[in-house]
Design a protein around this motif. Structure first.
Motif, PDB file in Angstrom:
ATOM      1  N   ARG A   1      27.487  41.260  44.440  1.00 54.45           N
ATOM      2  CA  ARG A   1      28.634  40.453  44.858  1.00 54.45           C
ATOM      3  C   ARG A   1      28.896  39.328  43.869  1.00 54.45           C
ATOM      4  O   ARG A   1      27.963  38.662  43.431  1.00 54.45           O
TER       5      ARG A   1
ATOM      6  N   HIS B   1      39.714  43.231  39.703  1.00 54.81           N
ATOM      7  CA  HIS B   1      39.956  44.663  39.582  1.00 54.81           C
ATOM      8  C   HIS B   1      38.821  45.332  38.798  1.00 54.81           C
ATOM      9  O   HIS B   1      38.282  46.370  39.206  1.00 54.81           O
TER      10      HIS B   1
ATOM     11  N   ALA C   1      35.529  45.298  40.826  1.00 56.10           N
ATOM     12  CA  ALA C   1      35.569  46.262  41.930  1.00 56.10           C
ATOM     13  C   ALA C   1      35.409  47.688  41.416  1.00 56.10           C
ATOM     14  O   ALA C   1      34.723  48.507  42.033  1.00 56.10           O
ATOM     15  N   ARG C   2      36.031  47.994  40.286  1.00 60.03           N
ATOM     16  CA  ARG C   2      35.882  49.331  39.704  1.00 60.03           C
ATOM     17  C   ARG C   2      34.440  49.608  39.304  1.00 60.03           C
ATOM     18  O   ARG C   2      33.994  50.761  39.295  1.00 60.03           O
TER      19      ARG C   2
ATOM     20  N   THR D   1      31.259  43.931  44.835  1.00 55.69           N
ATOM     21  CA  THR D   1      32.087  43.363  45.900  1.00 55.69           C
ATOM     22  C   THR D   1      32.585  41.987  45.472  1.00 55.69           C
ATOM     23  O   THR D   1      31.787  41.132  45.067  1.00 55.69           O
ATOM     24  N   VAL D   2      33.883  41.769  45.536  1.00 59.72           N
ATOM     25  CA  VAL D   2      34.489  40.493  45.156  1.00 59.72           C
ATOM     26  C   VAL D   2      34.640  39.623  46.398  1.00 59.72           C
ATOM     27  O   VAL D   2      35.270  40.024  47.378  1.00 59.72           O
TER      28      VAL D   2
ATOM     29  N   ALA E   1      40.847  43.265  43.669  1.00 58.73           N
ATOM     30  CA  ALA E   1      39.757  44.163  44.061  1.00 58.73           C
ATOM     31  C   ALA E   1      40.284  45.348  44.855  1.00 58.73           C
ATOM     32  O   ALA E   1      39.884  46.500  44.628  1.00 58.73           O
TER      33      ALA E   1
ATOM     34  N   GLY F   1      38.373  49.073  45.521  1.00 56.87           N
ATOM     35  CA  GLY F   1      37.038  48.537  45.731  1.00 56.87           C
ATOM     36  C   GLY F   1      36.951  47.653  46.952  1.00 56.87           C
ATOM     37  O   GLY F   1      37.840  47.655  47.813  1.00 56.87           O
TER      38      GLY F   1
ATOM     39  N   THR G   1      36.329  43.876  48.895  1.00 57.59           N
ATOM     40  CA  THR G   1      36.424  42.429  48.821  1.00 57.59           C
ATOM     41  C   THR G   1      36.098  41.846  50.187  1.00 57.59           C
ATOM     42  O   THR G   1      36.411  42.444  51.220  1.00 57.59           O
TER      43      THR G   1
ATOM     44  N   LYS H   1      35.951  49.569  53.284  1.00 60.96           N
ATOM     45  CA  LYS H   1      35.022  48.898  52.373  1.00 60.96           C
ATOM     46  C   LYS H   1      35.048  47.380  52.484  1.00 60.96           C
ATOM     47  O   LYS H   1      34.013  46.723  52.401  1.00 60.96           O
ATOM     48  N   SER H   2      36.243  46.814  52.632  1.00 59.26           N
ATOM     49  CA  SER H   2      36.388  45.357  52.611  1.00 59.26           C
ATOM     50  C   SER H   2      36.117  44.767  53.984  1.00 59.26           C
ATOM     51  O   SER H   2      36.168  45.456  55.001  1.00 59.26           O
TER      52      SER H   2
END
Length: 312
Positions: free
Chosen positions: A34, A56, A59-60, A64-65, A81, A86, A88, A116-117
């Motif tokens: 993170r 971006h 995340a790729r 985790t942002v 993100a 990805g 966030t 995911k987020s």
């Protein structure tokens, strides 16, 4: 879902806080790496673009942002993100019964609905926004992160509070250096102050990826992918005005800058040697080197080495 410090699955990182909070979550938390990206609520456009590109790219690469869900840099990081498909995490400054800022109701809803987020509320459900909740939120945001990156900050700002948490909790702190001309100087004064306190300058996304041992081939090619936006703006500004990259007159340099410059040549010299020969403290020397670098007088590289720039 609700989780307390006594529950299995509570993030161990939050136990380092003075008062580990109960959490309300939009879904379970994973253990991916993170990185937190924070900054001004009213940033310049280039800073927003850089934050989005950085998020971006991270995340790729499977990172985790994390950010605070605020207007400006935070929102750019979250959207950057998500644009990469990805993850966030929004660490909210309120309880889950409030949406703040209200302009982000759709953004927060899409994050909460994501596989995911995550939305994370570290306050009781009915707690509204306040200066105290934002500062506490910053502690949670930083504690959950491996690295904290400040993209733009004024002298008095919430981003500097996050930087204080980073120092307190021992997290790596990176800061995008300010542009050395108005109107950017004031809006980046907090960045300059953090650099003077020892934060690491973020010169490129690639530099960060190498430090974190992330594969750089995940970065999307784009106008902000390899070099920070402020370097390009500096070049464009010089082209527009026809001005030299820096003023050579010695009276434009501070006493520390003159002292540091007098101890440099075109042969790279390590920071430790500069400190020894210039007889300056690390904060004073580093600030002078940063300023000389922005004036295009000094070049950094390889890591930890500095030299005078050759004037053609």
């Amino acid at each position: 879902m609700h989780i307390t410090p006594f529950d299995t699955g509570y993030p161990d990182e939050l136990r380092a806080l003075p008062a580990p909070p109960n959490l309300t979550l939009s879904g379970p938390l994973d253990h991916a790496r993170r990185v937190a990206i924070v900054g001004a609520r009213s940033p310049v456009e280039g800073a927003k673009a850089f934050a989005a590109d950085l998020a971006h790219a991270l995340a790729r690469a499977g990172v985790t942002v994390i950010s605070g869900g605020a207007l400006g840099i935070d929102a750019s990081a979250h959207r950057g993100a998500m644009s990469a498909g990805g993850a966030t995490w929004v660490i909210s400054g309120t309880g889950c019964n409030h949406v703040y800022p209200p302009q982000h109701d759709k953004l927060f809803a899409s994050i909460a609905a994501s596989d995911k987020s995550r939305m994370i509320w570290p306050f009781d459900d009915n707690v509204g926004p306040s200066r105290e909740t934002f500062r506490s939120r910053n502690g949670v945001l930083v504690a959950l992160s491996e690295v904290v990156i400040v993209v733009q900050a004024r002298l008095q700002s919430g981003s500097r509070n996050a930087a204080t948490w980073a120092r307190s909790l021992g997290r790596a702190l990176w800061v995008v250096p300010p542009l050395p001309w108005p109107p950017y100087v004031g809006s980046f004064s907090g960045c300059a102050a953090e650099l003077a306190r020892g934060a690491r300058p973020l010169h490129s996304i690639e530099e960060l990826f190498r430090e974190l041992r992330l594969p750089f081939d995940h970065v999307v090619e784009g106008k902000n992918a390899h070099l920070p936006w402020h370097r390009k703006n500096q070049k464009n500004a010089n082209n527009r005005t026809g001005a030299q990259p820096f003023p050579l007159a010695s009276d434009t340099l501070s006493s520390d800058e003159k002292l540091v410059l007098s101890n440099l040549s075109q042969v790279p010299k390590h920071l430790d040697e500069i400190l020894e020969t210039a007889h300056l403290g690390i904060s004073s020397a580093f600030t002078a080197l940063l300023t000389l670098s922005m004036k295009d007088v000094v070049v950094e590289g390889p890591d930890g080495f500095y030299r005078r720039k050759q004037i053609k």
